[in-house]
Scaffold this motif. Structure first.
Motif, PDB file in Angstrom:
ATOM      1  N   SER A  87       0.813  -1.220   0.000  1.00 22.96           N
ATOM      2  CA  SER A  87       0.000   0.000   0.000  1.00 22.96           C
ATOM      3  C   SER A  87       0.847   1.270   0.000  1.00 22.96           C
ATOM      4  O   SER A  87       0.324   2.354   0.207  1.00 22.96           O
ATOM      5  CB  SER A  87      -0.915   0.021   1.234  1.00 22.96           C
ATOM      6  OG  SER A  87      -1.816  -1.040   1.208  1.00 22.96           O
ATOM      7  N   GLY A  88       2.154   1.120  -0.190  1.00 21.43           N
ATOM      8  CA  GLY A  88       3.042   2.281  -0.110  1.00 21.43           C
ATOM      9  C   GLY A  88       3.884   2.265   1.146  1.00 21.43           C
ATOM     10  O   GLY A  88       4.455   3.288   1.533  1.00 21.43           O
ATOM     11  N   THR A  89       3.991   1.093   1.774  1.00 22.29           N
ATOM     12  CA  THR A  89       4.708   0.954   3.052  1.00 22.29           C
ATOM     13  C   THR A  89       6.154   1.421   2.958  1.00 22.29           C
ATOM     14  O   THR A  89       6.619   2.205   3.796  1.00 22.29           O
ATOM     15  CB  THR A  89       4.692  -0.525   3.503  1.00 22.29           C
ATOM     16  OG1 THR A  89       3.366  -1.037   3.420  1.00 22.29           O
ATOM     17  CG2 THR A  89       5.213  -0.659   4.915  1.00 22.29           C
ATOM     18  N   THR A  90       6.877   0.942   1.951  1.00 23.58           N
ATOM     19  CA  THR A  90       8.313   1.232   1.846  1.00 23.58           C
ATOM     20  C   THR A  90       8.553   2.731   1.684  1.00 23.58           C
ATOM     21  O   THR A  90       9.436   3.309   2.323  1.00 23.58           O
ATOM     22  CB  THR A  90       8.925   0.463   0.651  1.00 23.58           C
ATOM     23  OG1 THR A  90       8.536  -0.918   0.724  1.00 23.58           O
ATOM     24  CG2 THR A  90      10.438   0.559   0.664  1.00 23.58           C
ATOM     25  N   TRP A  91       7.750   3.366   0.853  1.00 21.79           N
ATOM     26  CA  TRP A  91       7.884   4.810   0.611  1.00 21.79           C
ATOM     27  C   TRP A  91       7.582   5.603   1.874  1.00 21.79           C
ATOM     28  O   TRP A  91       8.325   6.524   2.247  1.00 21.79           O
ATOM     29  CB  TRP A  91       6.951   5.212  -0.528  1.00 21.79           C
ATOM     30  CG  TRP A  91       7.106   6.633  -1.005  1.00 21.79           C
ATOM     31  CD1 TRP A  91       8.242   7.396  -0.964  1.00 21.79           C
ATOM     32  CD2 TRP A  91       6.107   7.450  -1.612  1.00 21.79           C
ATOM     33  NE1 TRP A  91       8.002   8.638  -1.508  1.00 21.79           N
ATOM     34  CE2 TRP A  91       6.705   8.698  -1.912  1.00 21.79           C
ATOM     35  CE3 TRP A  91       4.768   7.246  -1.938  1.00 21.79           C
ATOM     36  CZ2 TRP A  91       6.004   9.732  -2.509  1.00 21.79           C
ATOM     37  CZ3 TRP A  91       4.074   8.278  -2.548  1.00 21.79           C
ATOM     38  CH2 TRP A  91       4.678   9.502  -2.824  1.00 21.79           C
ATOM     39  N   PRO A 118      14.719   0.821   3.593  1.00 23.04           N
ATOM     40  CA  PRO A 118      13.810   1.390   4.596  1.00 23.04           C
ATOM     41  C   PRO A 118      13.275   0.364   5.603  1.00 23.04           C
ATOM     42  O   PRO A 118      13.043   0.695   6.767  1.00 23.04           O
ATOM     43  CB  PRO A 118      12.664   1.964   3.751  1.00 23.04           C
ATOM     44  CG  PRO A 118      13.310   2.305   2.447  1.00 23.04           C
ATOM     45  CD  PRO A 118      14.329   1.238   2.223  1.00 23.04           C
ATOM     46  N   HIS A 119      13.105  -0.897   5.174  1.00 19.99           N
ATOM     47  CA  HIS A 119      12.602  -1.926   6.095  1.00 19.99           C
ATOM     48  C   HIS A 119      13.637  -2.302   7.158  1.00 19.99           C
ATOM     49  O   HIS A 119      13.276  -2.788   8.228  1.00 19.99           O
ATOM     50  CB  HIS A 119      12.169  -3.169   5.318  1.00 19.99           C
ATOM     51  CG  HIS A 119      11.002  -2.924   4.421  1.00 19.99           C
ATOM     52  ND1 HIS A 119       9.736  -2.659   4.897  1.00 19.99           N
ATOM     53  CD2 HIS A 119      10.908  -2.881   3.060  1.00 19.99           C
ATOM     54  CE1 HIS A 119       8.909  -2.477   3.873  1.00 19.99           C
ATOM     55  NE2 HIS A 119       9.594  -2.594   2.753  1.00 19.99           N
ATOM     56  N   GLU A 120      14.913  -2.071   6.861  1.00 22.23           N
ATOM     57  CA  GLU A 120      15.962  -2.314   7.860  1.00 22.23           C
ATOM     58  C   GLU A 120      16.002  -1.178   8.884  1.00 22.23           C
ATOM     59  O   GLU A 120      16.313  -1.403  10.058  1.00 22.23           O
ATOM     60  CB  GLU A 120      17.318  -2.437   7.168  1.00 22.23           C
ATOM     61  CG  GLU A 120      17.426  -3.643   6.252  1.00 22.23           C
ATOM     62  CD  GLU A 120      18.691  -3.632   5.410  1.00 22.23           C
ATOM     63  OE1 GLU A 120      19.468  -4.588   5.527  1.00 22.23           O
ATOM     64  OE2 GLU A 120      18.886  -2.674   4.621  1.00 22.23           O
ATOM     65  N   LEU A 121      15.685   0.019   8.434  1.00 17.91           N
ATOM     66  CA  LEU A 121      15.722   1.195   9.316  1.00 17.91           C
ATOM     67  C   LEU A 121      14.465   1.327  10.169  1.00 17.91           C
ATOM     68  O   LEU A 121      14.497   1.923  11.243  1.00 17.91           O
ATOM     69  CB  LEU A 121      15.904   2.463   8.475  1.00 17.91           C
ATOM     70  CG  LEU A 121      17.195   2.542   7.653  1.00 17.91           C
ATOM     71  CD1 LEU A 121      17.158   3.738   6.707  1.00 17.91           C
ATOM     72  CD2 LEU A 121      18.410   2.629   8.578  1.00 17.91           C
TER      73      LEU A 121
END
Length: 343
Positions: A87-91, A118-121
């Motif tokens: 749904s735009g999670t990474t952004w 971004p998922h690591e941060l």
């Protein structure tokens, strides 16, 4: 255990430690919980989805959700990014990370978003708790504050410490047409040969019945939507399509919602424009850190597909359009939540 010599075999009795017994008991309880739940095949990275507390979860996530609810202690300055997958999670993670940490990482030439996904941060506690509980609790407690975390959990399944604290939640919602296509493409690409393969029509039927990771999707959306109306200082509800069409305006909304110092500075517009530029879809997609390597056994490149609005038109038949439109009206009608469907 035993030792052997020419004349005899001697058995050595080893008593299980209390910790080992507790671990075995916990594992048995987790297995029993899984076995007691209704299951279905659906859009997921696991063979089955399990109906837990009214929502569909991947096999390995039920345990993590259960532990998350029991053991997570929210802090009042925590910030959560919440969403349905695709749904735009990474952004949103990248944008929010840039806003929350703009003083800590003021240089945009040597920013963590250039060298980390971004998922690591911005980690998911429900995934972390699927692993060693003690280590993950320690890891979360040692995070620098304000802690920026994320979740795919529906609002009713969040730990009470989150819903009852003053921590803030930013939820991103995407129109159900594009969400389905993005999810179908994603899970089709990442799934191994041993997992069920669905045609787009088969997956669509599951989706229309609410059977997808963290679905039903309409209940997921409505939980955060209703909470954003009841407690606008607690939950900020964003539309993916709005964020694309007027990024500057909505990034300013995020900064204001988080009481970020960015909004008070004379250079606020420049800072916001730099964050947006840093987090641009094409920019992130072309970074080497997002083109190679794996996260949770998923190739990082699969987190970046097109990021477009309206791609669903290339997948939907007229009957599919009619069916999903009716479901949206039936499930969301009267809630005030509606979508601009681009075609």
């Amino acid at each position: 255990m035993f030792s052997s010599n020419s004349s005899s075999i001697h058995f050595t009795h080893i008593e299980a430690t209390p910790m080992a017994l507790a671990s075995d008991k916990q594992a048995n309880e987790e297995n029993e919980l899984i076995l007691s739940l209704p299951k279905e095949t659906g859009l997921s990275s696991t063979p089955y989805l399990y109906l837990f507390q009214g929502f569909w979860y991947p096999t390995d996530n039920v345990e993590g959700v259960n532990k998350f609810q029991k053991h997570f202690h929210a802090k009042d300055n925590d910030v959560f990014v919440a969403s349905l997958p695709k749904s735009g999670t990474t952004w949103l993670k990248a944008l929010t990370f840039g806003i929350v940490n703009h003083q800590r990482f003021s240089s945009f030439d040597n920013h963590p978003l250039l060298s980390s996904n971004p998922h690591e941060l911005v980690p998911f506690p429900e995934f972390m708790y699927s692993h060693d509980l003690h280590d993950q609790i320690l890891s979360l407690s040692n995070m620098s504050e304000p802690r920026l975390l994320s979740t795919h959990l529906p609002f009713p399944s969040l730990p009470e410490s989150i819903t009852k604290s003053n921590c803030k939640i930013i939820y991103i919602c995407r129109n159900p047409f594009d969400t389905f296509v993005s999810a179908w493409e994603f899970f089709t690409k990442i799934n191994s040969v041993s997992l069920p393969k669905f045609t787009v029509e088969e997956a669509f039927e599951k989706y229309c019945n609410g059977i997808m990771v963290y679905g039903p999707w309409w209940s997921h959306m409505l939980g955060y939507w209703n909470e954003s109306i009841t407690r606008p200082n607690k939950v900020l509800f964003l539309m993916y399509e709005d964020l694309i069409e007027d990024t500057v305006f909505h990034v300013k909304r995020i900064a204001e919602f988080l009481d970020s110092p960015i909004t008070q500075g004379g250079e606020s517009s420049t800072v916001i424009e730099n964050i947006i530029k840093l987090c641009k879809f094409e920019t992130m997609k072309d970074l080497e850190v997002n083109k190679s390597g794996y996260l949770q056994n998923i190739a990082k490149k699969h987190f970046f597909r097109k990021g477009e609005i309206g791609d669903w038109i290339n997948y939907f038949s007229p009957s599919m359009i009619e069916k999903l439109s009716k479901i949206i009206e039936e499930k969301l009608g009267g809630s005030g939540l509606s979508f601009k469907v681009h075609s």
